[in-house]
Design a protein around this motif. Structure first.
Motif, PDB file in Angstrom:
ATOM      1  N   ALA A   1      10.226  -6.293  -5.551  1.00  0.00           N
ATOM      2  CA  ALA A   1      10.693  -5.339  -6.555  1.00  0.00           C
ATOM      3  C   ALA A   1      10.930  -3.954  -5.976  1.00  0.00           C
ATOM      4  O   ALA A   1      11.672  -3.163  -6.562  1.00  0.00           O
ATOM      5  N   SER A   2      10.294  -3.625  -4.858  1.00  0.00           N
ATOM      6  CA  SER A   2      10.416  -2.287  -4.304  1.00  0.00           C
ATOM      7  C   SER A   2      10.131  -2.327  -2.807  1.00  0.00           C
ATOM      8  O   SER A   2       9.560  -3.300  -2.288  1.00  0.00           O
ATOM      9  N   TRP A   3      10.498  -1.259  -2.123  1.00  0.00           N
ATOM     10  CA  TRP A   3      10.203  -1.132  -0.696  1.00  0.00           C
ATOM     11  C   TRP A   3       8.689  -1.077  -0.439  1.00  0.00           C
ATOM     12  O   TRP A   3       8.201  -1.751   0.484  1.00  0.00           O
ATOM     13  N   PRO A   4       7.900  -0.332  -1.217  1.00  0.00           N
ATOM     14  CA  PRO A   4       6.455  -0.351  -0.990  1.00  0.00           C
ATOM     15  C   PRO A   4       5.835  -1.744  -1.130  1.00  0.00           C
ATOM     16  O   PRO A   4       4.911  -2.086  -0.393  1.00  0.00           O
ATOM     17  N   ARG A   5       6.354  -2.542  -2.042  1.00  0.00           N
ATOM     18  CA  ARG A   5       5.812  -3.897  -2.177  1.00  0.00           C
ATOM     19  C   ARG A   5       6.170  -4.748  -0.954  1.00  0.00           C
ATOM     20  O   ARG A   5       5.364  -5.569  -0.509  1.00  0.00           O
ATOM     21  N   LEU A   6       7.359  -4.572  -0.442  1.00  0.00           N
ATOM     22  CA  LEU A   6       7.731  -5.288   0.775  1.00  0.00           C
ATOM     23  C   LEU A   6       6.842  -4.866   1.940  1.00  0.00           C
ATOM     24  O   LEU A   6       6.343  -5.713   2.697  1.00  0.00           O
ATOM     25  N   THR A   7       6.640  -3.565   2.108  1.00  0.00           N
ATOM     26  CA  THR A   7       5.819  -3.100   3.228  1.00  0.00           C
ATOM     27  C   THR A   7       4.374  -3.564   3.084  1.00  0.00           C
ATOM     28  O   THR A   7       3.729  -3.922   4.078  1.00  0.00           O
ATOM     29  N   ARG A   8       3.855  -3.588   1.849  1.00  0.00           N
ATOM     30  CA  ARG A   8       2.492  -4.078   1.651  1.00  0.00           C
ATOM     31  C   ARG A   8       2.404  -5.557   2.008  1.00  0.00           C
ATOM     32  O   ARG A   8       1.430  -6.008   2.624  1.00  0.00           O
ATOM     33  N   TYR A   9       3.426  -6.313   1.659  1.00  0.00           N
ATOM     34  CA  TYR A   9       3.454  -7.727   2.017  1.00  0.00           C
ATOM     35  C   TYR A   9       3.475  -7.909   3.528  1.00  0.00           C
ATOM     36  O   TYR A   9       2.766  -8.759   4.084  1.00  0.00           O
ATOM     37  N   LEU A  10       4.272  -7.107   4.222  1.00  0.00           N
ATOM     38  CA  LEU A  10       4.350  -7.230   5.674  1.00  0.00           C
ATOM     39  C   LEU A  10       3.024  -6.857   6.334  1.00  0.00           C
ATOM     40  O   LEU A  10       2.655  -7.439   7.364  1.00  0.00           O
ATOM     41  N   GLU A  11       2.311  -5.914   5.769  1.00  0.00           N
ATOM     42  CA  GLU A  11       0.976  -5.593   6.286  1.00  0.00           C
ATOM     43  C   GLU A  11       0.036  -6.790   6.104  1.00  0.00           C
ATOM     44  O   GLU A  11      -0.770  -7.100   6.986  1.00  0.00           O
ATOM     45  N   THR A  12       0.152  -7.466   4.956  1.00  0.00           N
ATOM     46  CA  THR A  12      -0.664  -8.658   4.718  1.00  0.00           C
ATOM     47  C   THR A  12      -0.294  -9.759   5.700  1.00  0.00           C
ATOM     48  O   THR A  12      -1.166 -10.459   6.235  1.00  0.00           O
ATOM     49  N   VAL A  13       1.003  -9.917   5.945  1.00  0.00           N
ATOM     50  CA  VAL A  13       1.460 -10.923   6.909  1.00  0.00           C
ATOM     51  C   VAL A  13       0.875 -10.651   8.284  1.00  0.00           C
ATOM     52  O   VAL A  13       0.388 -11.557   8.974  1.00  0.00           O
TER      53      VAL A  13
END
Length: 511
Positions: free
Chosen positions: A68-80
């Motif tokens: 939904a947003s760039w911050p959500r993508l970046t948070r996901y990549l940190e989790t990855v």
């Protein structure tokens, strides 16, 4: 819905470069870039592309990947970055016996899983009986209580240390181990208890090749998956081990378990998870880590749809009894095999000729759908009810043509879910016996033919009937480029392989 697939081993820098490239392309007036902007940015087209900001480009890139947003993508990549499980490691032999034992002993959810692999693990352990004395990951995989206890006493921090061939923590190796299906419950529960008492996280999990649905400890406990319970079985002490983890705080909202176990009609996993609150919580720590995971209300609705379409009346009752919505139409985004097509659960039951499930839903208060000649014709065909088919055709002459137009691959679905009589009737009604479709779900996708599925299932009667109806044994599926004979051989179905072999031309060889 995402329009791009997540790359292997994704890294934030790659997405930053994509956003900058998109910004430059939009400012330059590139038509493809402008089309991406219109499709994914809430503001749509810009009056002046030269004003296109990097933050807007980042939003477009995030939405292209389903966030939904760039911050959500970046948070996901940190989790990855923290939790990725790279499955390629499962096919790389290790020189160290302890590492190789771990690799062979555990479910990998790759094509290597199965009894032959676990037999090699047993043989290796017999050759190197002391391989677990200095390796806590091997000690956990082998459920060796004394070794685990001694190693933890020497170094308590080992409980949270990632190691072994998959870079898992010790409890994960214990739960995913399958090399000894006769291992005693006493040993398994003792090792699990020691690890949990030492601080192991009952919600431990990893992201399978960076995909967003975590494979947790509970996922490993319940097992199963696309390769079936023969090659990906539940842990031999799944009930006691699962209860131990749930009592320790494991979140019952386990999306990957729901998927892995939906293929078989056994509902014991759902009964245990519902006992601990499945679908009533907030999604647990993984929902916090990956905010774009779907809601469990929707996931359970997807389970309901699968159960209806695959004739699992017990699961339908269990889900309905636990408050899963069985009245509303299916709407919104979902997997390709569970589309938001506006059909209600009872419509799906009727469409698949399942009068038992339809009757149950009506008895529970579902509203029967209004008349629909196309649905009624398909439902009658799936019941092999020729008189009803004739009545529908007589009253609605256009229904058959519309059914063939809207469901060109229907005969493939019928080959996996219905009787030989239904397949015969559909062919007589003009459905193409050589049509491509999907056998795992009643949606249109040009994957394989009905003959592929009868070969895979070892169904000699249906295979003979399809051949009599004109099925072409030389057709190759659109995913693996294989003939029905290839499918029969791959799945060790010698009866259908023997039937198809003399009818299938050998593959052409190059000069």
């Amino acid at each position: 819905m995402p329009t791009l697939d997540m790359p292997d081993r994704p890294h934030l820098d790659s997405f930053r470069r994509q956003a900058r490239a998109l910004q430059r392309a939009v400012r330059a007036g590139d038509p493809d870039a402008l089309a991406r902007l219109v499709r994914h940015h809430p503001g749509g087209a810009l009056d002046d592309p030269g004003d296109f900001r990097l933050s807007a480009a980042q939003l477009v890139v995030a939405r292209e990947y389903g966030f939904a947003s760039w911050p959500r993508l970046t948070r996901y990549l940190e989790t990855v970055a923290e939790h990725t499980w790279e499955t390629r490691l499962g096919s790389a032999p290790a020189a160290d016996p302890a590492e190789e034992f771990c690799r062979l002993a555990c479910l990998t959810y790759g094509r290597e899983d199965g009894p032959a692999r676990w037999a090699r693990a047993r043989q290796l352990l017999a050759q190197h009986p002391d391989l677990s004395t200095a390796n806590i990951w091997a000690a956990a995989a082998a459920a060796r209580t004394d070794d685990v206890g001694r190693l933890l006493a020497e170094r308590p921090g080992l409980v949270a240390e990632r190691g072994g061939p998959f870079r898992w923590r010790p409890l994960y190796y214990l739960v995913y181990s399958r090399f000894d299906l006769d291992v005693s419950a006493e040993r398994v529960l003792a090792v699990a208890g020691r690890l949990l008492d030492a601080g192991a996280d009952p919600n431990e999990g990893y992201l399978f090749d960076a995909l967003p649905s975590p494979f947790t400890l509970l996922t490993g406990v319940f097992g199963h998956g696309e390769l079936g319970q023969g090659r990906q079985p539940a842990h031999p002490h799944w009930l006691a081990l699962g209860r131990l983890l749930l009592d320790a705080g494991a979140d019952p909202d386990d999306a990957q378990t729901l998927y892995n176990r939906m293929f078989e009609p056994d509902d014991s996993h759902l009964e245990l998870l519902f006992e601990y609150g499945l679908g009533t919580g907030g999604g647990g720590p993984w929902k916090t880590r990956i905010g774009d995971l779907g809601t469990f209300a929707n996931m359970l609705r997807i389970q309901l749809r699968w159960a209806i379409e695959h004739h699992q009346p017990g699961r339908v009752r269990l889900l309905a009894e636990h408050g899963v919505d069985f009245r509303s139409p299916f709407e919104g985004d979902g997997p390709a095999w569970s589309p938001g097509d506006g059909r209600t659960p009872i419509e799906l039951a009727l469409l698949n000729g399942d009068t038992e499930i339809a009757g149950y839903l009506v008895a529970q208060g579902a509203e029967p759908p209004g008349p629909d000649p196309v649905r009624e014709l398909i439902a009658a065909a799936f019941r092999a009810d020729r008189p009803m088919v004739d009545r529908v055709r007589a009253g609605h002459p256009e229904a058959l043509a519309e059914a063939r137009r809207s469901r060109p691959g229907l005969i493939v679905w019928a080959a996996t879910q219905a009787s030989v009589e239904t397949v015969t009737l559909l062919a007589e009604l003009g459905f193409d016996v050589n049509a491509y479709g999907r056998g795992d779900a009643p949606v249109e996708a040009e994957w394989e033919t009905a003959l592929h599925h009868s070969a895979l299932n070892g169904d000699v009667e249906l295979t003979r009937r399809l051949l009599d109806l004109g099925a072409d044994p030389g057709l190759r599926d659109r995913r693996f480029d294989a003939t029905p004979l290839d499918w029969a051989r791959h799945f060790h179905q010698s009866p259908t392989a023997a039937l198809l072999e003399p009818l299938t031309a050998p593959p052409e060889t190059g000069d």
